[in-house]
Motif scaffolding. Structure first.
Motif, PDB file in Angstrom:
ATOM      1  N   ARG A   1      19.382   6.207 -13.536  1.00 19.24           N
ATOM      2  CA  ARG A   1      18.257   7.021 -13.062  1.00 19.24           C
ATOM      3  C   ARG A   1      17.033   6.133 -12.860  1.00 19.24           C
ATOM      4  O   ARG A   1      16.761   5.245 -13.668  1.00 19.24           O
ATOM      5  N   VAL A   2      16.286   6.376 -11.782  1.00 17.96           N
ATOM      6  CA  VAL A   2      15.026   5.688 -11.549  1.00 17.96           C
ATOM      7  C   VAL A   2      13.923   6.725 -11.386  1.00 17.96           C
ATOM      8  O   VAL A   2      14.100   7.744 -10.711  1.00 17.96           O
ATOM      9  N   ARG A   3      12.802   6.467 -12.042  1.00 18.58           N
ATOM     10  CA  ARG A   3      11.623   7.324 -11.927  1.00 18.58           C
ATOM     11  C   ARG A   3      10.406   6.437 -11.711  1.00 18.58           C
ATOM     12  O   ARG A   3      10.208   5.455 -12.419  1.00 18.58           O
ATOM     13  N   THR A   4       9.605   6.813 -10.748  1.00 15.48           N
ATOM     14  CA  THR A   4       8.397   6.049 -10.474  1.00 15.48           C
ATOM     15  C   THR A   4       7.364   6.957  -9.837  1.00 15.48           C
ATOM     16  O   THR A   4       7.644   8.113  -9.509  1.00 15.48           O
ATOM     17  N   GLY A   5       6.163   6.436  -9.673  1.00 13.65           N
ATOM     18  CA  GLY A   5       5.098   7.212  -9.044  1.00 13.65           C
ATOM     19  C   GLY A   5       5.054   6.975  -7.546  1.00 13.65           C
ATOM     20  O   GLY A   5       5.990   6.439  -6.938  1.00 13.65           O
ATOM     21  N   CYS A   6       3.954   7.363  -6.942  1.00  9.83           N
ATOM     22  CA  CYS A   6       3.759   7.157  -5.508  1.00  9.83           C
ATOM     23  C   CYS A   6       2.713   6.069  -5.289  1.00  9.83           C
ATOM     24  O   CYS A   6       1.985   5.680  -6.208  1.00  9.83           O
ATOM     25  N   ARG A   7       2.664   5.577  -4.072  1.00 17.10           N
ATOM     26  CA  ARG A   7       1.654   4.601  -3.667  1.00 17.10           C
ATOM     27  C   ARG A   7       0.569   5.295  -2.861  1.00 17.10           C
ATOM     28  O   ARG A   7       0.872   6.037  -1.926  1.00 17.10           O
ATOM     29  N   VAL A   8      -0.687   5.056  -3.196  1.00 17.48           N
ATOM     30  CA  VAL A   8      -1.775   5.473  -2.317  1.00 17.48           C
ATOM     31  C   VAL A   8      -2.558   4.235  -1.905  1.00 17.48           C
ATOM     32  O   VAL A   8      -2.705   3.288  -2.671  1.00 17.48           O
ATOM     33  N   SER A   9      -3.028   4.249  -0.679  1.00 14.05           N
ATOM     34  CA  SER A   9      -3.714   3.097  -0.098  1.00 14.05           C
ATOM     35  C   SER A   9      -5.216   3.351  -0.033  1.00 14.05           C
ATOM     36  O   SER A   9      -5.658   4.431   0.385  1.00 14.05           O
ATOM     37  N   PHE A  10      -5.980   2.340  -0.437  1.00 11.83           N
ATOM     38  CA  PHE A  10      -7.416   2.361  -0.168  1.00 11.83           C
ATOM     39  C   PHE A  10      -7.676   1.869   1.248  1.00 11.83           C
ATOM     40  O   PHE A  10      -8.424   2.476   1.996  1.00 11.83           O
ATOM     41  N   THR A  11      -7.040   0.753   1.607  1.00 12.78           N
ATOM     42  CA  THR A  11      -7.206   0.217   2.955  1.00 12.78           C
ATOM     43  C   THR A  11      -6.282  -0.967   3.177  1.00 12.78           C
ATOM     44  O   THR A  11      -5.918  -1.674   2.230  1.00 12.78           O
ATOM     45  N   LEU A  12      -5.869  -1.184   4.414  1.00 10.69           N
ATOM     46  CA  LEU A  12      -5.376  -2.484   4.844  1.00 10.69           C
ATOM     47  C   LEU A  12      -6.579  -3.415   4.971  1.00 10.69           C
ATOM     48  O   LEU A  12      -7.690  -2.963   5.295  1.00 10.69           O
ATOM     49  N   ILE A  13      -6.389  -4.700   4.737  1.00  8.04           N
ATOM     50  CA  ILE A  13      -7.540  -5.590   4.555  1.00  8.04           C
ATOM     51  C   ILE A  13      -7.902  -6.371   5.812  1.00  8.04           C
ATOM     52  O   ILE A  13      -9.049  -6.338   6.258  1.00  8.04           O
ATOM     53  N   ASP A  14      -6.964  -7.119   6.388  1.00  7.41           N
ATOM     54  CA  ASP A  14      -7.277  -7.958   7.539  1.00  7.41           C
ATOM     55  C   ASP A  14      -6.332  -7.626   8.685  1.00  7.41           C
ATOM     56  O   ASP A  14      -5.178  -8.053   8.708  1.00  7.41           O
ATOM     57  N   LEU A  15      -6.836  -6.879   9.638  1.00  7.82           N
ATOM     58  CA  LEU A  15      -6.066  -6.507  10.818  1.00  7.82           C
ATOM     59  C   LEU A  15      -6.598  -7.207  12.063  1.00  7.82           C
ATOM     60  O   LEU A  15      -6.515  -6.708  13.171  1.00  7.82           O
ATOM     61  N   ASN A  16      -7.148  -8.407  11.823  1.00 12.41           N
ATOM     62  CA  ASN A  16      -7.548  -9.295  12.908  1.00 12.41           C
ATOM     63  C   ASN A  16      -6.653 -10.531  12.925  1.00 12.41           C
ATOM     64  O   ASN A  16      -6.043 -10.846  13.936  1.00 12.41           O
ATOM     65  N   GLY A  17      -6.559 -11.217  11.819  1.00 13.67           N
ATOM     66  CA  GLY A  17      -5.608 -12.303  11.673  1.00 13.67           C
ATOM     67  C   GLY A  17      -6.087 -13.671  12.076  1.00 13.67           C
ATOM     68  O   GLY A  17      -5.317 -14.634  12.018  1.00 13.67           O
ATOM     69  N   GLU A  18      -7.377 -13.830  12.453  1.00 15.87           N
ATOM     70  CA  GLU A  18      -7.826 -15.141  12.928  1.00 15.87           C
ATOM     71  C   GLU A  18      -7.855 -16.198  11.824  1.00 15.87           C
ATOM     72  O   GLU A  18      -7.852 -17.398  12.106  1.00 15.87           O
TER      73      GLU A  18
END
Length: 351
Positions: free
Chosen positions: A12-29
């Motif tokens: 059996r596996v039990r775990t919680g969920c993931r919630v996101s505050f934000t993705l950080i760098d969506l530019n990539g330079e």
């Protein structure tokens, strides 16, 4: 017990969920892309069991059924790759799909962890995520399954040809495929502040709709990526580590109302989600509010729970909100344990 069990044992596996505050760098330079600030919640949670069976099979509750096909494909891949025994996966308590809880990656990695133990193997979460075709954008769910709490990951190193076509690599997890799991930069227990989970009447952004949104929106301006990264490192993370509630609320509200990509995500949502967020900003009931990923799930922080519940009850009556409840951080890894199996139907003595 470490070896593959007899037909009298399952996992059996039990775990919680993931919630996101934000993705950080969506530019990539800078040479890296993505990265996420996230946390694990206790509720909603995931529970699944892996049971002896004559062939691979998957059963699921209503929420889990959205990932039934993907779990079946993963089970076939893992069995072939590892030479493991056939098994039946039963998702007893699935995460709400396409809502902002990280249900796809969390379900895949959690089931993979359980099957590895069922097969008597020591296999890392990173390998399971790659086999499942996950962690190509964010490492939040795989890392949180191992750790729980609050987490900031460092995203992915760009390939040599990234600058030629950034849109090719700035894509949602489902389309990024399995990749090297992003490194953990910050991992810490989240403070004991209650988390008010809110499910507005909003859009489920996934699949081709999500892919097209990324294609239209990314890359974001480099200055906006720097602002978000600075807010995560110097404001959000520090406030969690210092358990500074007012500073944390300021950081969350900045990411929700002022960061470039989150504003674009909110713009794609329903009028009800937008109304909820604007009313939360104007009123006195909520100290801070965030929308996880593309939503529609939002989560809030308040020092006035009675007033917050009354406000949300009114919004539910008005059709703005479908449901809400108080949860809290899950500051521990996933639980993976052996359970006894009583018969061929997979009945166990464990609730």
């Amino acid at each position: 017990m470490t070896e593959a069990p007899s037909r009298e044992w399952g996992v059996r596996v039990r775990t919680g969920c993931r919630v996101s505050f934000t993705l950080i760098d969506l530019n990539g330079e800078t040479g890296r892309r993505n990265g996420m600030a996230s946390m694990a919640l206790r509720s909603p949670g995931l529970e699944a069991v892996v049971l002896p069976h004559h062939e691979n099979a998957v059963e699921a509750d209503e929420n889990g059924s959205a990932h039934r096909e993907a779990v079946g494909t993963l089970l076939d891949r893992l069995r072939e790759a590892w030479g493991g025994p056939p098994a039946k996966v039963v998702i007893r308590k699935g995460l709400p799909p396409h809502t902002g809880f990280g249900s796809g990656t969390t379900t895949a990695v959690a089931v993979g962890r359980a099957y590895a133990q069922f097969a008597g193997l020591q296999v890392g979460t990173a390998e399971i995520a790659r086999t499942a075709g996950r962690a190509g954008t964010s490492g939040a769910s795989p890392n949180l399954i191992e750790r729980g709490g609050f987490l900031v990951d460092g995203g992915h190193l760009n390939p040599d040809d990234f600058a030629e076509d950034p849109k090719r690599y700035l894509v949602p997890t489902r389309f990024a495929g399995g990749g090297k799991r992003p490194p953990v930069l910050i991992s810490a227990p989240f403070p004991t502040w209650p988390v008010l989970v809110v499910i507005p009447d909003g859009h489920q952004m996934h699949g081709e709709t999500e892919r097209q949104f990324f294609a239209r929106t990314l890359p974001i301006p480099a200055e906006e990526a720097r602002r978000t990264a600075h807010a995560v490192l110097m404001n959000l993370a520090t406030s969690v580590l210092e358990a500074d509630y007012p500073a944390f609320c300021r950081a969350v509200n900045f990411l929700t109302y002022e960061s470039h990509f989150k504003r674009k995500q909110i713009d794609m949502q329903s009028s009800q989600v937008k109304y909820l967020l604007e009313e939360a900003r104007r009123g006195q009931e909520i100290d801070a509010v965030a929308m996880s990923s593309e939503g529609p799930m939002c989560y809030a922080f308040t020092r006035r729970p009675g007033a917050a519940v009354r406000w949300l009850s009114e919004l539910r009556e008005a059709g703005v909100v479908r449901d809400f409840w108080f949860s809290g951080a899950r500051n521990v890894p996933a639980d993976v344990d052996w359970i006894p199996v009583l018969d061929d139907d997979g009945r166990t003595t464990v609730d």
